[in-house]
Design an enzyme around this catalytic site. Structure first.
Site, PDB file in Angstrom:
ATOM      1  N   GLU A 222      50.638  15.800 -11.963  1.00  0.00           N
ATOM      2  CA  GLU A 222      49.996  17.061 -11.415  1.00  0.00           C
ATOM      3  C   GLU A 222      49.988  17.504 -13.875  1.00  0.00           C
ATOM      4  O   GLU A 222      51.170  17.331 -14.178  1.00  0.00           O
ATOM      5  CB  GLU A 222      51.021  18.162 -11.302  1.00  0.00           C
ATOM      6  CG  GLU A 222      50.657  18.531 -10.139  1.00  0.00           C
ATOM      7  CD  GLU A 222      50.977  19.469  -9.130  1.00  0.00           C
ATOM      8  OE1 GLU A 222      50.939  20.187  -8.388  1.00  0.00           O
ATOM      9  OE2 GLU A 222      52.597  19.995  -9.810  1.00  0.00           O
TER      10      GLU A 222
ATOM     11  N   ASN B 273      54.155  22.103  -5.247  1.00  0.00           N
ATOM     12  CA  ASN B 273      55.832  22.731  -4.727  1.00  0.00           C
ATOM     13  C   ASN B 273      54.617  24.595  -4.277  1.00  0.00           C
ATOM     14  O   ASN B 273      55.879  24.477  -2.835  1.00  0.00           O
ATOM     15  CB  ASN B 273      56.729  23.182  -5.766  1.00  0.00           C
ATOM     16  CG  ASN B 273      57.388  21.811  -6.301  1.00  0.00           C
ATOM     17  OD1 ASN B 273      57.515  21.254  -5.145  1.00  0.00           O
ATOM     18  ND2 ASN B 273      58.013  21.502  -7.605  1.00  0.00           N
TER      19      ASN B 273
ATOM     20  N   SER C  51      59.008  22.161 -12.174  1.00  0.00           N
ATOM     21  CA  SER C  51      58.761  21.825 -11.067  1.00  0.00           C
ATOM     22  C   SER C  51      58.262  23.777 -11.328  1.00  0.00           C
ATOM     23  O   SER C  51      57.503  23.955  -9.617  1.00  0.00           O
ATOM     24  CB  SER C  51      59.550  21.176 -10.484  1.00  0.00           C
ATOM     25  OG  SER C  51      60.836  21.562 -10.083  1.00  0.00           O
TER      26      SER C  51
ATOM     27  N   HIS D 182      54.086  16.741 -14.895  1.00  0.00           N
ATOM     28  CA  HIS D 182      54.940  17.052 -13.318  1.00  0.00           C
ATOM     29  C   HIS D 182      54.843  15.819 -12.372  1.00  0.00           C
ATOM     30  O   HIS D 182      53.601  15.542 -11.486  1.00  0.00           O
ATOM     31  CB  HIS D 182      54.778  18.158 -12.018  1.00  0.00           C
ATOM     32  CG  HIS D 182      55.589  18.743 -11.658  1.00  0.00           C
ATOM     33  ND1 HIS D 182      54.951  19.523 -10.196  1.00  0.00           N
ATOM     34  CD2 HIS D 182      56.592  18.649 -11.365  1.00  0.00           C
ATOM     35  CE1 HIS D 182      55.837  19.334  -9.073  1.00  0.00           C
ATOM     36  NE2 HIS D 182      56.968  18.505 -10.107  1.00  0.00           N
TER      37      HIS D 182
HETATM   38  N1  3HC Z   1      62.532   4.701  -6.863  1.00  0.00           N
HETATM   39  C1  3HC Z   1      61.838   3.506  -7.207  1.00  0.00           C
HETATM   40  N2  3HC Z   1      61.696   3.241  -5.930  1.00  0.00           N
HETATM   41  C2  3HC Z   1      61.779   3.228  -4.684  1.00  0.00           C
HETATM   42  C3  3HC Z   1      62.422   4.194  -4.468  1.00  0.00           C
HETATM   43  C4  3HC Z   1      62.958   5.171  -5.862  1.00  0.00           C
HETATM   44  N3  3HC Z   1      64.184   6.214  -5.182  1.00  0.00           N
HETATM   45  N4  3HC Z   1      62.509   4.391  -3.429  1.00  0.00           N
HETATM   46  C5  3HC Z   1      61.693   4.074  -3.057  1.00  0.00           C
HETATM   47  N5  3HC Z   1      61.024   3.023  -3.539  1.00  0.00           N
HETATM   48  C6  3HC Z   1      59.810   2.152  -2.979  1.00  0.00           C
HETATM   49  C7  3HC Z   1      61.206   1.370  -2.746  1.00  0.00           C
HETATM   50  O1  3HC Z   1      61.572  -0.115  -3.363  1.00  0.00           O
HETATM   51  C8  3HC Z   1      59.895   0.222  -2.189  1.00  0.00           C
HETATM   52  O2  3HC Z   1      59.302  -0.820  -2.606  1.00  0.00           O
HETATM   53  P1  3HC Z   1      58.114  -2.217  -2.335  1.00  0.00           P
HETATM   54  O3  3HC Z   1      57.309  -1.934  -1.729  1.00  0.00           O
HETATM   55  O4  3HC Z   1      57.861  -2.524  -3.781  1.00  0.00           O
HETATM   56  O5  3HC Z   1      59.829  -3.182  -1.571  1.00  0.00           O
HETATM   57  C9  3HC Z   1      58.822   1.638  -1.631  1.00  0.00           C
HETATM   58  O6  3HC Z   1      59.136   2.518  -2.595  1.00  0.00           O
HETATM   59  C10 3HC Z   1      58.959   2.185  -0.411  1.00  0.00           C
HETATM   60  O7  3HC Z   1      60.481   1.887   0.615  1.00  0.00           O
HETATM   61  P2  3HC Z   1      61.349   2.488   1.320  1.00  0.00           P
HETATM   62  O8  3HC Z   1      60.313   0.669   2.255  1.00  0.00           O
HETATM   63  O9  3HC Z   1      62.873   2.081   1.009  1.00  0.00           O
HETATM   64  O10 3HC Z   1      60.913   2.571   2.289  1.00  0.00           O
HETATM   65  P3  3HC Z   1      59.285   3.628   2.638  1.00  0.00           P
HETATM   66  O11 3HC Z   1      58.250   3.175   2.849  1.00  0.00           O
HETATM   67  O12 3HC Z   1      60.041   5.721   3.694  1.00  0.00           O
HETATM   68  O13 3HC Z   1      59.220   4.696   1.034  1.00  0.00           O
HETATM   69  C11 3HC Z   1      59.421   6.710   0.096  1.00  0.00           C
HETATM   70  C12 3HC Z   1      59.859   5.489   0.821  1.00  0.00           C
HETATM   71  C13 3HC Z   1      57.966   6.135  -0.893  1.00  0.00           C
HETATM   72  C14 3HC Z   1      60.550   8.107  -0.484  1.00  0.00           C
HETATM   73  C15 3HC Z   1      58.245   8.089   0.879  1.00  0.00           C
HETATM   74  O14 3HC Z   1      59.343   7.422   1.876  1.00  0.00           O
HETATM   75  C16 3HC Z   1      57.633   8.874   0.796  1.00  0.00           C
HETATM   76  O15 3HC Z   1      56.770   8.220   0.611  1.00  0.00           O
HETATM   77  N6  3HC Z   1      58.302   9.618   0.691  1.00  0.00           N
HETATM   78  C17 3HC Z   1      57.814  11.419   0.569  1.00  0.00           C
HETATM   79  C18 3HC Z   1      58.206  11.117  -1.266  1.00  0.00           C
HETATM   80  C19 3HC Z   1      57.866  13.038  -1.388  1.00  0.00           C
HETATM   81  O16 3HC Z   1      57.032  13.560  -1.315  1.00  0.00           O
HETATM   82  N7  3HC Z   1      57.788  13.251  -2.864  1.00  0.00           N
HETATM   83  C20 3HC Z   1      57.159  14.033  -3.755  1.00  0.00           C
HETATM   84  C21 3HC Z   1      58.744  15.288  -3.288  1.00  0.00           C
HETATM   85  S1  3HC Z   1      57.703  16.631  -4.475  1.00  0.00           S
HETATM   86  C22 3HC Z   1      58.375  16.406  -5.655  1.00  0.00           C
HETATM   87  O17 3HC Z   1      58.692  15.341  -6.352  1.00  0.00           O
HETATM   88  C23 3HC Z   1      58.077  17.279  -6.450  1.00  0.00           C
HETATM   89  C24 3HC Z   1      59.013  18.504  -7.423  1.00  0.00           C
HETATM   90  O18 3HC Z   1      59.478  19.090  -8.292  1.00  0.00           O
HETATM   91  C25 3HC Z   1      60.179  19.319  -6.122  1.00  0.00           C
END
Ligand code: 3HC
Length: 280
Positions: free
Chosen positions: A150, A188, A117, A138
């Site tokens: 990415e 990021n 990242s 990424h």
């Molecule tokens: N692994 C697999 N599936 C997951 C999961 C995980 N860790 N967390 C959630 N899910 C799935 C759930 O099973 C659910 O699936 P379904 O619809 O098939 O039942 C779906 O995602 C939605 O989950 P929830 O209903 O429990 O919760 P939310 O609707 O709040 O979604 C989230 C959770 C997808 C994590 C949402 O809150 C989200 O999009 N958050 C933002 C995440 C984000 O911005 N990520 C990018 C981070 S930056 C990065 O990673 C870069 C790095 O380099 C720093």
């Protein structure tokens, strides 16, 4: 491409292995710590079985995906693939050592990708004799859910390598964007300063953890607040990215929040350690 090696079976590596297996690739999953890859495979299986329970996946597809993942006992075994995706911890020296070893072990046409990242792909590629076949891939956390990959072009990455990786991303059902090898790439560089700013605000007492998160959730329609998201990604990961941004651009706007540094020193890394801005 038929087989993908994944190096590192933590949060991101296991997510990438799952995505690859569900998309029809054979996966060789390796982790340097004994037992970690086998545990990751059990977690993947449990996650996929939940999808079956919810009626989102057939049992046959779930079984096929689990059967497609083999735990590799050695890095050399995991390198016997057409593409290897490295998802180890964010330490440049470690990644360079891994890439040097992968370069020796893999066939001459194997593409070596990193899920880094924050670390320069050009620097990682310099540890190999195949810089044209080294690329950034990424993924975003949680990898099975987030649509974006990415693709990062290092100084010497060839167009053939970029095309091959774009095709893999498409087969995985994900969206790709191409970014140059500049610190933070696209996501990021935009996202992490916002998360860091939220931590500065918490430190200054501008709002509570809940108020800062609710402000961004309900004021900007973000799916989760910045502090909850930092907990999900890992405070150590955000600190590593901010340090690279600060060092590479030399601009004080990227200075890591002292509270972020303090919490990382205290081992409060977020969800993965049971405590960050929230308790889990
Ligand atoms: N692994 C697999 N599936 C997951 C999961 C995980 N860790 N967390 C959630 N899910 C799935 C759930 O099973 C659910 O699936 P379904 O619809 O098939 O039942 C779906 O995602 C939605 O989950 P929830 O209903 O429990 O919760 P939310 O609707 O709040 O979604 C989230 C959770 C997808 C994590 C949402 O809150 C989200 O999009 N958050 C933002 C995440 C984000 O911005 N990520 C990018 C981070 S930056 C990065 O990673 C870069 C790095 O380099 C720093």
């Amino acid at each position: 491409m038929k087989t993908i090696g994944v190096i590192g079976a933590g949060q991101m590596g296991s997510g990438i292995a799952q995505v690859a297996a569900v998309s029809g690739y054979s996966v060789l999953l390796y982790d340097a710590f004994p037992g970690v890859a086998a545990k990751a495979l059990s977690r993947i299986q449990a996650g996929l079985e939940k999808q079956v329970d919810k009626g989102r996946m057939t049992l046959a597809a779930c079984d096929a995906a689990v059967a497609a993942i083999t735990v590799a006992d050695t890095l050399e075994q995991a390198a016997q693939a057409e593409l290897v995706v490295e998802a180890a911890i964010e330490k440049a020296e470690l990644k360079k050592e891994l890439f040097a070893a992968l370069d020796k072990a893999a066939g001459p046409d194997t593409i070596l990708a990193s899920n880094t990242s924050s670390i320069s792909l050009t620097e990682i590629a310099s540890a190999t004799g195949r810089a044209d076949k080294v690329i950034g891939m990424h993924f975003f956390n949680p990898a099975p859910v987030m649509k974006l990959v990415e693709v990062i072009k290092g100084y010497s990455t060839s167009q053939d390598t970029i095309d091959a990786i774009m095709a893999v991303v498409e087969k995985m059902g994900k969206i790709s964007v191409l970014a140059l090898d500049k610190a933070g790439f696209i996501v990021n560089r935009a996202l992490d300063p916002m998360l860091n700013e939220a931590i500065f605000m918490l430190e200054e007492g501008v709002g509570t953890v809940e108020d800062i998160d609710n402000a961004m959730k309900y004021g900007c329609n973000h799916p989760m607040g910045p502090l909850a998201l930092t907990d999900l990604i890992g405070l150590d990961v955000i600190l590593a990215v901010m340090e690279v941004l600060y060092r590479e651009y030399g601009d004080s706007k990227y200075r890591p929040a002292p509270l972020l540094r303090k919490m990382v020193r205290a081992g409060k890394l977020g969800k993965k350690t049971g405590e960050g801005f929230y308790k889990y």
